[in-house]
Enzyme design. Sequence first.
Site, PDB file in Angstrom:
ATOM      1  CD  GLU A  67      -3.003  -1.041   2.269  1.00  0.00           C
ATOM      2  OE1 GLU A  67      -2.617  -0.542   3.337  1.00  0.00           O
ATOM      3  OE2 GLU A  67      -4.125  -1.554   2.107  1.00  0.00           O
ATOM      4  CD  GLU A  89       4.723 -21.061  11.457  1.00  0.00           C
ATOM      5  OE1 GLU A  89       4.664 -21.180  12.692  1.00  0.00           O
ATOM      6  OE2 GLU A  89       3.843 -20.530  10.774  1.00  0.00           O
TER       7      GLU A  89
END
Length: 329
Positions: A106, A137
């Site tokens: 953004e 992960e």
Amino acid sequence: MHGGTEQDPRNPSREADGSAGGEAVIVRAPTEERNSGTYDIDLLPALDVLRQINAEDTTVAAAVAAVLPELARAVELGVAALERGAGIHYFGAGTSGRIAALDAAELPPTYGVPPEWVVAHHAGGAEAMARAVEGIEDDWESGRIDAAAVEPGALVVGLAASGRTPYVGGALEAARERSAATVLISANPEAPLASGADVHVGVSTGAEVIAGSTRMKAGTAQKLLLNAFSTAVMVRIGRTYSNLMVGVDATNGKLRGRVVTILMEATGLSEADCARALTEADGDTRAALVSLLAGVDAITAARSLEKSRGRVRTALADLGLPGQEAPKE
């Protein structure tokens, strides 16, 4: 630590004391504890379930407020990285990685910055954005590999709700080896990875409504922290004037209308004057703004902005307008 034996993040199949732990990974972190206030949540009607969730959510802002001094240190590290021509890199897995990717995506349309200024790295890559990639992960080496391209002088921000995610730990380790500054954002004030970061923003959101569901309060806190972090970096590096976005340039009709409105708000001048200045500045919002406020032509405004590294207030001060420089900290 919060009860029990903490795992070694480098090898999650073993406990920190070196004893074999099989394939199970028992995470010792506040986010994994049971919330004593929601034991009976599964017996409640929908409205009361929502009230319990909302009651827990209202605690997040205060928890974030408590770590703002640490976040401010992270902001200054981010500004320093960008000023020296390096970038900011986010590393996370699962919810943390997705929030990081959203924040990074953004910034270019909001502030007109190059996408390489803030880059998000998600454990497992693009595939893991939409669906879980099992085990990634927990791979310390994967984090190191993904951080191998981090440039010296950059800032690496690791996000891990538990504060022990091996992927994030590997990225922070590789970043330090490459002379990058490091920040850890976690929901665990006693995060195992904190010792490997220059700054630890350890927000205390406590036990989740549903034990271990860190997309809840921990995720909300991370969203608030990253929003605040990246916005503050953009403000401090001069991508705003007052509280207006001036980094976005008028590349199409819709953006042109938005920029003209911004120029009107910032200067108090007419739509016609602002539109004309924008045209003369070839769509460059900041050049048009400096031109209007300083009463100079667009070329002079652009030169002053180049000298000031794009900071509108600094350019205006250089052109003789008083009261533009922010107070020094």
